[in-house]
Design a protein around this motif. Structure first.
Motif, PDB file in Angstrom:
ATOM      1  N   GLU A 159      93.823  51.807  78.612  1.00 19.72           N
ATOM      2  CA  GLU A 159      92.670  52.680  78.373  1.00 19.72           C
ATOM      3  C   GLU A 159      91.360  52.005  78.802  1.00 19.72           C
ATOM      4  O   GLU A 159      90.470  52.654  79.345  1.00 19.72           O
ATOM      5  CB  GLU A 159      92.572  53.032  76.882  1.00 19.72           C
ATOM      6  N   GLU A 160      91.261  50.707  78.544  1.00 20.57           N
ATOM      7  CA  GLU A 160      90.028  49.983  78.874  1.00 20.57           C
ATOM      8  C   GLU A 160      89.834  49.829  80.384  1.00 20.57           C
ATOM      9  O   GLU A 160      88.706  49.789  80.864  1.00 20.57           O
ATOM     10  CB  GLU A 160      90.052  48.587  78.227  1.00 20.57           C
ATOM     11  N   TYR A 161      90.933  49.721  81.137  1.00 19.46           N
ATOM     12  CA  TYR A 161      90.814  49.385  82.562  1.00 19.46           C
ATOM     13  C   TYR A 161      91.111  50.550  83.490  1.00 19.46           C
ATOM     14  O   TYR A 161      90.911  50.431  84.696  1.00 19.46           O
ATOM     15  CB  TYR A 161      91.748  48.204  82.906  1.00 19.46           C
ATOM     16  N   LYS A 162      91.585  51.671  82.995  1.00 18.43           N
ATOM     17  CA  LYS A 162      91.990  52.755  83.901  1.00 18.43           C
ATOM     18  C   LYS A 162      90.773  53.319  84.633  1.00 18.43           C
ATOM     19  O   LYS A 162      89.668  53.391  84.075  1.00 18.43           O
ATOM     20  CB  LYS A 162      92.747  53.847  83.138  1.00 18.43           C
ATOM     21  N   LYS A 163      91.009  53.725  85.896  1.00 23.82           N
ATOM     22  CA  LYS A 163      89.905  54.238  86.719  1.00 23.82           C
ATOM     23  C   LYS A 163      90.056  55.726  86.976  1.00 23.82           C
ATOM     24  O   LYS A 163      89.191  56.341  87.579  1.00 23.82           O
ATOM     25  CB  LYS A 163      89.874  53.492  88.044  1.00 23.82           C
ATOM     26  N   SER A 164      91.179  56.294  86.570  1.00 18.89           N
ATOM     27  CA  SER A 164      91.371  57.743  86.723  1.00 18.89           C
ATOM     28  C   SER A 164      91.854  58.294  85.392  1.00 18.89           C
ATOM     29  O   SER A 164      92.374  57.547  84.549  1.00 18.89           O
ATOM     30  CB  SER A 164      92.397  58.048  87.817  1.00 18.89           C
ATOM     31  N   ARG A 165      91.697  59.600  85.207  1.00 15.16           N
ATOM     32  CA  ARG A 165      92.055  60.200  83.920  1.00 15.16           C
ATOM     33  C   ARG A 165      93.540  60.017  83.615  1.00 15.16           C
ATOM     34  O   ARG A 165      93.928  59.755  82.486  1.00 15.16           O
ATOM     35  CB  ARG A 165      91.708  61.703  83.939  1.00 15.16           C
ATOM     36  N   ARG A 166      94.383  60.154  84.677  1.00 12.84           N
ATOM     37  CA  ARG A 166      95.833  60.087  84.459  1.00 12.84           C
ATOM     38  C   ARG A 166      96.421  59.047  85.427  1.00 12.84           C
ATOM     39  O   ARG A 166      96.899  59.383  86.525  1.00 12.84           O
ATOM     40  CB  ARG A 166      96.438  61.476  84.704  1.00 12.84           C
ATOM     41  N   PRO A 167      96.377  57.767  85.044  1.00  8.08           N
ATOM     42  CA  PRO A 167      96.810  56.712  85.967  1.00  8.08           C
ATOM     43  C   PRO A 167      98.323  56.716  86.207  1.00  8.08           C
ATOM     44  O   PRO A 167      99.088  57.228  85.387  1.00  8.08           O
ATOM     45  CB  PRO A 167      96.390  55.433  85.243  1.00  8.08           C
ATOM     46  N   LYS A 168      98.695  56.119  87.348  1.00  7.47           N
ATOM     47  CA  LYS A 168     100.129  55.904  87.598  1.00  7.47           C
ATOM     48  C   LYS A 168     100.494  54.519  87.062  1.00  7.47           C
ATOM     49  O   LYS A 168      99.927  53.507  87.483  1.00  7.47           O
ATOM     50  CB  LYS A 168     100.447  55.980  89.092  1.00  7.47           C
ATOM     51  N   VAL A 169     101.433  54.502  86.132  1.00 11.21           N
ATOM     52  CA  VAL A 169     101.864  53.262  85.478  1.00 11.21           C
ATOM     53  C   VAL A 169     103.321  53.014  85.862  1.00 11.21           C
ATOM     54  O   VAL A 169     104.186  53.854  85.604  1.00 11.21           O
ATOM     55  CB  VAL A 169     101.736  53.377  83.937  1.00 11.21           C
ATOM     56  N   VAL A 170     103.576  51.869  86.487  1.00 10.07           N
ATOM     57  CA  VAL A 170     104.948  51.530  86.890  1.00 10.07           C
ATOM     58  C   VAL A 170     105.427  50.345  86.070  1.00 10.07           C
ATOM     59  O   VAL A 170     104.837  49.254  86.138  1.00 10.07           O
ATOM     60  CB  VAL A 170     105.025  51.189  88.395  1.00 10.07           C
ATOM     61  N   MET A 171     106.478  50.552  85.311  1.00 10.66           N
ATOM     62  CA  MET A 171     107.134  49.437  84.625  1.00 10.66           C
ATOM     63  C   MET A 171     108.292  48.989  85.512  1.00 10.66           C
ATOM     64  O   MET A 171     109.213  49.771  85.776  1.00 10.66           O
ATOM     65  CB  MET A 171     107.670  49.865  83.256  1.00 10.66           C
ATOM     66  N   THR A 172     108.198  47.764  86.006  1.00 13.46           N
ATOM     67  CA  THR A 172     109.261  47.288  86.897  1.00 13.46           C
ATOM     68  C   THR A 172     110.053  46.152  86.277  1.00 13.46           C
ATOM     69  O   THR A 172     109.484  45.198  85.737  1.00 13.46           O
ATOM     70  CB  THR A 172     108.705  46.850  88.264  1.00 13.46           C
ATOM     71  N   TRP A 173     111.386  46.298  86.368  1.00 16.00           N
ATOM     72  CA  TRP A 173     112.281  45.186  86.043  1.00 16.00           C
ATOM     73  C   TRP A 173     111.988  44.052  87.010  1.00 16.00           C
ATOM     74  O   TRP A 173     111.614  44.274  88.168  1.00 16.00           O
ATOM     75  CB  TRP A 173     113.731  45.667  86.199  1.00 16.00           C
ATOM     76  N   ALA A 174     112.110  42.815  86.555  1.00 22.93           N
ATOM     77  CA  ALA A 174     111.948  41.650  87.433  1.00 22.93           C
ATOM     78  C   ALA A 174     112.952  40.590  86.976  1.00 22.93           C
ATOM     79  O   ALA A 174     113.374  40.589  85.821  1.00 22.93           O
ATOM     80  CB  ALA A 174     110.517  41.127  87.366  1.00 22.93           C
ATOM     81  N   PRO A 175     113.341  39.695  87.881  1.00 21.91           N
ATOM     82  CA  PRO A 175     114.452  38.779  87.547  1.00 21.91           C
ATOM     83  C   PRO A 175     114.088  37.690  86.545  1.00 21.91           C
ATOM     84  O   PRO A 175     112.929  37.273  86.444  1.00 21.91           O
ATOM     85  CB  PRO A 175     114.799  38.159  88.906  1.00 21.91           C
TER      86      PRO A 175
END
Ligand code: CP
Length: 317
Positions: A159-175
């Protein structure tokens, strides 16, 4: 709010975020609320951020704080009923919990998944025993299936850093070389599903989370495709969740590490991780050290999420 174990306990997210903003701007405004109230934090597992941020939150609210590391100095606890206690476990958790409850007003519990029995983990046996037998309000400081204080801090940060009303948030698995629980990804997914964003989960085949947590997220098996246009990249490892290989590491593919080249696919995204993080497994040095990395403000917001939750619990006493 009496207990806090998942996103539903906090109420509407817009109101929770507004309460969090007040707490962040006025950290000492509610000192009287916790006067003569004792917070007990019980750890079955290690912690840096949760331990310090929750303790700080309690102190900001004027509470007395006691921390108990079950594995360091306490009696070894038996957690199963019906066991003949002729081994190395001296005390049963069903006596220990009400005793702990008698020494405090609010209890925080950290108890990770054991990866011995999926049903046991997903039934949240330890956390629910505290809720049932302590006689006190209980909040999760990361349980087997969820880490709601982390997810709330993640949401505050977005919420503090978003630049658009409805941001695209990607949760990615990583090794990662070791088997890690699904609590953080489950919980983050649960909170993002309750939030107004375009939420994508990127993961290798075989790493599907339980449907109740995936919710309405788009699941993408091509990490590069998922990252296109992302505003936030939330990296996390988790072990296999499927019944057949529950808790196993089936993939350590380093092509899933979040690198500068991966971040170049995004909409100049912010990088997030709950920490602790294994550098150059989960994320490259240059990404975590970049101006787009939010890992430190995200960790700092753990005080805000914990204080907002504790305040609501204190108001209910
Ligand atoms: N993110 C988090 O919960 O960190 P700790 O395990 O150090 O508490």
């Amino acid at each position: 709010m009496r207990n806090f174990t998942n996103v539903n306990d906090i109420g509407p997210l817009s109101e929770a975020l507004s309460k969090a903003r007040f707490v962040k701007e006025n950290p000492f405004a509610d000192q009287a609320l916790g006067k003569n109230k004792t917070l007990l934090m019980v750890f079955f597992n290690s912690s840096l951020r949760t331990r310090l941020s929750t303790q700080k939150a309690g102190l900001n609210l004027g509470m007395n704080v006691i921390v108990l590391d079950i594995n360091q100095g306490a009696w070894k606890l038996e957690t199963e009923r019906g066991v003949i206690m002729d081994g190395d476990k001296s005390e049963h958790i069903l006596e220990a919990i009400p005793v702990m409850g008698s020494y405090c007003d609010v209890i925080g519990v950290r108890s990770f998944a054991r990866f011995e029995n999926k049903r046991y983990d997903y039934d949240e046996v330890i956390l629910n025993q505290f809720i049932q037998y302590s006689g006190r309000p209980v909040f999760s400081m990361e349980a087997a299936t969820r880490h709601p204080l982390q997810s709330f801090a993640d949401l505050i940060t977005i919420e503090e850093y978003k630049k658009s009303r409805r941001p695209k948030v990607v949760m990615t698995w990583a090794p990662h070389p070791k088997a890690l629980p699904q609590a953080v990804p489950n919980s983050f997914a649960e909170w993002m599903n309750a939030y107004d964003c375009d939420f994508v989960i990127a993961q290798p085949e075989g790493y599907e989370l339980e449907p109740q947590f995936v919710g309405n997220a788009r699941v993408e098996y091509d990490q590069n495709k998922a990252l296109e246009g992302a505003d936030f990249v939330y990296a996390k490892n988790w072990a296999v969740c499927a019944d057949a290989n529950y808790g196993k590491v089936m993939n350590t593919d380093r092509s899933w590490t979040v690198t500068k080249e991966k971040m170049a696919l995004t909409n100049n995204a912010f990088f997030m991780h709950c920490l602790p993080v294994r550098r150059n497994m989960i994320v490259s040095d240059d990404v975590i050290e970049s101006p787009q990395s939010l890992v430190i403000p995200e960790a700092a917001n753990r005080v805000v999420s914990a204080q907002t939750v504790l305040k609501e619990i204190l108001l209910s006493l």
